[in-house]
Design an enzyme around this catalytic site. Sequence first.
Site, PDB file in Angstrom:
ATOM      1  N   SER A   1     -31.191  13.688  -8.693  1.00 25.28           N
ATOM      2  CA  SER A   1     -29.875  14.096  -8.170  1.00 25.28           C
ATOM      3  C   SER A   1     -29.316  15.273  -8.964  1.00 25.28           C
ATOM      4  O   SER A   1     -28.753  16.217  -8.401  1.00 25.28           O
ATOM      5  CB  SER A   1     -28.872  12.946  -8.305  1.00 25.28           C
ATOM      6  OG  SER A   1     -29.135  11.961  -7.366  1.00 25.28           O
TER       7      SER A   1
ATOM      8  N   ARG B   1     -28.675  19.493  -7.854  1.00 28.33           N
ATOM      9  CA  ARG B   1     -27.373  20.144  -8.059  1.00 28.33           C
ATOM     10  C   ARG B   1     -27.498  21.316  -9.017  1.00 28.33           C
ATOM     11  O   ARG B   1     -26.855  22.349  -8.832  1.00 28.33           O
ATOM     12  CB  ARG B   1     -26.358  19.104  -8.567  1.00 28.33           C
ATOM     13  CG  ARG B   1     -25.951  18.120  -7.455  1.00 28.33           C
ATOM     14  CD  ARG B   1     -25.336  16.867  -8.022  1.00 28.33           C
ATOM     15  NE  ARG B   1     -24.762  15.990  -7.011  1.00 28.33           N
ATOM     16  CZ  ARG B   1     -25.446  15.132  -6.256  1.00 28.33           C
ATOM     17  NH1 ARG B   1     -26.764  15.038  -6.390  1.00 28.33           N
ATOM     18  NH2 ARG B   1     -24.829  14.364  -5.369  1.00 28.33           N
TER      19      ARG B   1
ATOM     20  N   GLY C   1     -33.082  14.159   1.863  1.00 31.31           N
ATOM     21  CA  GLY C   1     -31.736  14.027   2.426  1.00 31.31           C
ATOM     22  C   GLY C   1     -30.700  14.740   1.585  1.00 31.31           C
ATOM     23  O   GLY C   1     -29.752  15.339   2.109  1.00 31.31           O
TER      24      GLY C   1
ATOM     25  N   SER D   1     -20.831   7.455   0.074  1.00 30.06           N
ATOM     26  CA  SER D   1     -22.007   8.314  -0.096  1.00 30.06           C
ATOM     27  C   SER D   1     -21.677   9.553  -0.908  1.00 30.06           C
ATOM     28  O   SER D   1     -20.812  10.345  -0.544  1.00 30.06           O
ATOM     29  CB  SER D   1     -22.546   8.722   1.286  1.00 30.06           C
ATOM     30  OG  SER D   1     -23.347   9.878   1.176  1.00 30.06           O
TER      31      SER D   1
ATOM     32  N   GLN E   1     -23.611  11.989  -1.203  1.00 30.50           N
ATOM     33  CA  GLN E   1     -24.094  13.169  -0.480  1.00 30.50           C
ATOM     34  C   GLN E   1     -23.004  13.729   0.418  1.00 30.50           C
ATOM     35  O   GLN E   1     -22.815  14.944   0.495  1.00 30.50           O
ATOM     36  CB  GLN E   1     -25.341  12.807   0.331  1.00 30.50           C
ATOM     37  CG  GLN E   1     -26.510  12.436  -0.574  1.00 30.50           C
ATOM     38  CD  GLN E   1     -27.767  12.096   0.182  1.00 30.50           C
ATOM     39  OE1 GLN E   1     -27.759  11.966   1.410  1.00 30.50           O
ATOM     40  NE2 GLN E   1     -28.869  11.930  -0.534  1.00 30.50           N
TER      41      GLN E   1
ATOM     42  N   ASP F   1     -30.376   3.153  -5.324  1.00 29.29           N
ATOM     43  CA  ASP F   1     -31.804   3.502  -5.379  1.00 29.29           C
ATOM     44  C   ASP F   1     -32.610   2.514  -6.232  1.00 29.29           C
ATOM     45  O   ASP F   1     -33.840   2.583  -6.253  1.00 29.29           O
ATOM     46  CB  ASP F   1     -31.981   4.926  -5.923  1.00 29.29           C
ATOM     47  CG  ASP F   1     -31.403   5.973  -4.968  1.00 29.29           C
ATOM     48  OD1 ASP F   1     -31.439   5.739  -3.742  1.00 29.29           O
ATOM     49  OD2 ASP F   1     -30.913   7.004  -5.446  1.00 29.29           O
TER      50      ASP F   1
HETATM   51  C1  S3P Z   1     -27.953  10.895  -3.813  1.00 30.96           C
HETATM   52  C2  S3P Z   1     -27.091   9.959  -3.320  1.00 30.96           C
HETATM   53  C3  S3P Z   1     -27.543   8.684  -2.731  1.00 30.96           C
HETATM   54  C4  S3P Z   1     -28.976   8.359  -3.153  1.00 30.96           C
HETATM   55  C5  S3P Z   1     -29.904   9.526  -3.026  1.00 30.96           C
HETATM   56  C6  S3P Z   1     -29.412  10.692  -3.860  1.00 30.96           C
HETATM   57  C7  S3P Z   1     -27.387  12.146  -4.339  1.00 30.96           C
HETATM   58  O1  S3P Z   1     -27.470   8.784  -1.328  1.00 30.96           O
HETATM   59  O2  S3P Z   1     -29.490   7.272  -2.404  1.00 30.96           O
HETATM   60  O3  S3P Z   1     -31.190   9.173  -3.481  1.00 30.96           O
HETATM   61  O4  S3P Z   1     -28.107  12.885  -5.043  1.00 30.96           O
HETATM   62  O5  S3P Z   1     -26.210  12.427  -4.065  1.00 30.96           O
HETATM   63  P1  S3P Z   1     -26.066   8.516  -0.555  1.00 30.96           P
HETATM   64  O6  S3P Z   1     -25.064   9.366  -1.211  1.00 30.96           O
HETATM   65  O7  S3P Z   1     -26.257   8.949   0.860  1.00 30.96           O
HETATM   66  O8  S3P Z   1     -25.840   7.038  -0.689  1.00 30.96           O
END
Ligand code: S3P
Length: 357
Positions: free
Chosen positions: A20, A24, A91, A163, A165, A321
Site C-alpha cells: 500500500s 502511494r 485494485g 475503504s 481506496q 488483508d
Molecule cells: C488497500 C486498501 C484495502 C486493501 C488493499 C489495499 C490500499 O482495500 O484490501 O489490499 O492500499 O488502500 P479497500 O480499501 O478497498 O478495503
Amino acid sequence: MKIKTARAVKGEIAPPGDKSISHRAAMFAAMAEGTTRIENFATSADCASTVSCLRVLGIEIEGSGLAFQVSGLGKSGFKSPKTALDCGNSGTTMRLMSGILAGQDFESILTGDESLRSRPMKRVIDPLEKMGARFSHQEFRAPLTIAGVNPLKPIEYDLPVASAQIKSAVLLAGLNADGTTSVIEHAQTRDHTERMLEWFGVETNKVPTGDGGTKISVSGDSVLKARDITVPGDISSAAFFAVAAVCLRESNLRLQNIGLNTSRAGVVDILQDLGADVEIIDRREMCNEPVGDLRVTGRRDLGEISELTVLKGAVIPNIIDEIPILAVLGTQLGGGLEIRDAAELRVKESDRIAAVV
Ligand code: S3P
C-alpha cells in the site's frame, strides 16, 4: 516445489516493502515538485503496474527492483497517455489513479486483467463524478474511460464502504479541486495516504464528527514537495510468518522493520490478545509511519483457548488483508474463530471467503 512439514520456524527475516505504501510513494512522488528517491519498494506485480502506468503518463522513473527515482511533474502535470493504462491485477492502482486522473485535463483509459475488470468501480466513479469528472464504463466495471477536469468541484463525501481506496481516490482528486474536499469515514481505514501527503508537505485536517466518525480534509491549494522515502516492511506479508511461528510451538522468529501503523496492525493486537508471545521491539518512525521489529515464539498452547474468538465491527478494515491467514490460525484455537462484517472479502482480487473455505 517440495515442502516438508516444519516443527518450528526460527531465524530473522525482513519482509519486502509494504505494498500500500509503495503504490502511494510512486504516485505521490509523480505528483510532487522535484525528484524523490524511493527505497525498499515492494517487490509486487501490483506496484510494478503502478510504476508502468505512471511512465505511460509521462513520468520519468529511473531504477528497478527495490529503488526508484521519480521525477515529479506536479499534481496536474501528467501527460495525456497514448495508450490505455494497464493496472494489471491491482485494485489500488485503478482506484487511486482514478482519483488522480479525474483532475487531469485530458481523457485516459484504465484497464486491467480479467479479475480487475470484474471488480466494483462504482464506489470511486460516484464521488469523482460528483466532483465533475466523467466516466464511461459498462456496468461500472473497467475498462474505465475518464474525462478529467481541472479544477474539480470540492465535495464532502460520506464513505458508503469502509475503504481506504475510495477515501484516497477522493482525497487525491481533492488536491486538484477548487476549495476543500472532505471524506467522512465511520470506521478507521488505513491512513497511509494522509500520512504520506503530510510527508510531502500537504496538510490533512482530521476532526471527529461526534458520532464516532472522522472527517478528513485536504485543500485544493496544496502543493506536494518531493522528499525521499524508505518504505517500511509489509505487515500483511509478515502476518503469514507470524502466524506460522505462533502455531508451531518451538518457533522463535524475528521479523525486522515491520510497518506497525495502528490502522494496519490489528493482526498483532489479535495475536497478543490471544496470549501469543508477540513482542514489539525497537519501535521507531520511518517517513511518518510507525515501524518496529516483531519477536514471535510459539510458546502459547492455542488449543487451550476454549472460548470462541470473535472478530467483527471496526477491527475488520484493520485486518482486511490478514483475515485469510487468521482463518488458518482459527483452525488451531481450541474454541475456534468467528469472523463477521467481512463481506468486502468477496470483492477483492478473488473471493477470499470462497478461497478460505
Ligand atoms: C488497500 C486498501 C484495502 C486493501 C488493499 C489495499 C490500499 O482495500 O484490501 O489490499 O492500499 O488502500 P479497500 O480499501 O478497498 O478495503
